[in-house]
Enzyme design. Structure first.
Site, PDB file in Angstrom:
ATOM      1  N   ASP A 155      -6.700  27.692 101.035  1.00  0.00           N
ATOM      2  CA  ASP A 155      -5.735  27.225 100.042  1.00  0.00           C
ATOM      3  C   ASP A 155      -6.078  27.786  98.667  1.00  0.00           C
ATOM      4  OD1 ASP A 155      -4.225  25.558 101.820  1.00  0.00           O
ATOM      5  OD2 ASP A 155      -5.895  24.151 101.797  1.00  0.00           O
ATOM      6  N   ASP A 174     -11.908  31.250 101.121  1.00  0.00           N
ATOM      7  CA  ASP A 174     -11.206  29.975 101.137  1.00  0.00           C
ATOM      8  C   ASP A 174      -9.763  30.224 101.570  1.00  0.00           C
ATOM      9  OD1 ASP A 174     -10.851  27.208 100.714  1.00  0.00           O
ATOM     10  OD2 ASP A 174     -10.037  27.579  98.734  1.00  0.00           O
TER      11      ASP A 174
END
Length: 260
Positions: free
Chosen positions: A12, A10
């Protein structure tokens, strides 16, 4: 265990936080690149193209090719291309989504489209939402890039794709098909793009409900970082567990080939 792992990550909460790099992120990415370890950065954000995101990451000191970035917009385009090649769609979204659909040969139209495709935008239009509702009522299939109900901003939460999808669904009685995390479809499309298998690829994320769930359901080993949304106590709330919990991606620097 594989001798060396490949990575889905991922963005963020794992690599950056509010456009600031998380300590250790640049070192980890440099280590992967230097050791020829395959990786993709995944994001449910459909606003930006991979080229845009590469430039944004470069400003934080993270250097990676745009081919290493996989968005829910790209996953949605791949899905639609497999379902109805050269189709048509009415799109609510920004350049990341419209560019991805154009690149697979889709026509963007508000006249009898095959699909209504809802993505992320910071300027949701009531007029466009009303049009989407009427097109779904008339028979267009309803697709949404991701189920995230809110997104972050400096002022606080913003309504995101999932919240607007709920509005359209309530008005039409038609639920959307969400392509992005936690749908394992996005993970499998990323694995195909990376050219790897779930048996030798692991998922790093900061959210139990999207990243870890998606990785688990796609058959990947998973690592939860505590540098984003989740805390140790958050992980205990769910009936499933990540393979490993670490403070941040900095804990993997120097150990990327064998993190377990």
């Amino acid at each position: 265990m594989p001798e060396s792992w490949n990575y889905l990550m991922d963005m963020d909460g794992v690599l950056v936080h509010e456009e600031h790099p998380i300590p250790g992120a640049s070192e980890f990415v440099a280590e992967l690149t230097g050791n020829d370890i395959k990786f993709l950065v995944l994001t449910n954000n459909s606003i930006y193209t991979p080229r845009d995101l590469r430039a944004r990451l470069a400003r934080t000191g993270l250097d990676m090719p745009e081919t290493a970035i996989w968005t829910s917009a790209l996953a949605t385009a791949k899905f639609l291309d497999s379902q109805r090649p050269n189709g048509s769609a009415f799109v609510i979204g920004e350049a990341g989504l419209t560019t991805a659909l154009h690149e697979i040969g889709y026509v963007l139209t508000d006249r009898d489209p095959d699909y209504v495709v809802l993505g992320e935008t910071r300027t949701y239009s009531f007029t466009a939402i009303t049009k989407a509702i009427r097109l779904v009522e008339e028979g267009a299939k309803f697709i949404a890039t991701n189920p995230d109900a809110t997104g972050p901003s400096r002022e606080g939460s913003l309504p995101a794709t999932g919240a607007v999808a709920a509005l359209i669904a309530r008005a039409t009685g038609r639920e959307p098909y969400f392509v992005g995390k936690p749908n394992p479809l996005m993970m499998r499309s990323a694995l195909r793009a990376l050219g790897t298998h779930s048996a030798n690829t692991l998922m790093i994320g900061d959210r139990m409900d999207t990243d870890i769930r998606a990785g688990l359901e796609a058959g990947l080993q998973t690592i939860l970082v505590l540098s984003g949304i989740s805390a140790d106590s958050t992980a205990e709330m769910y009936p499933f567990r990540p393979t490993r919990v670490i403070n941040s991606i900095a804990d993997l620097v120097g150990n990327s080939a064998a993190p377990f």
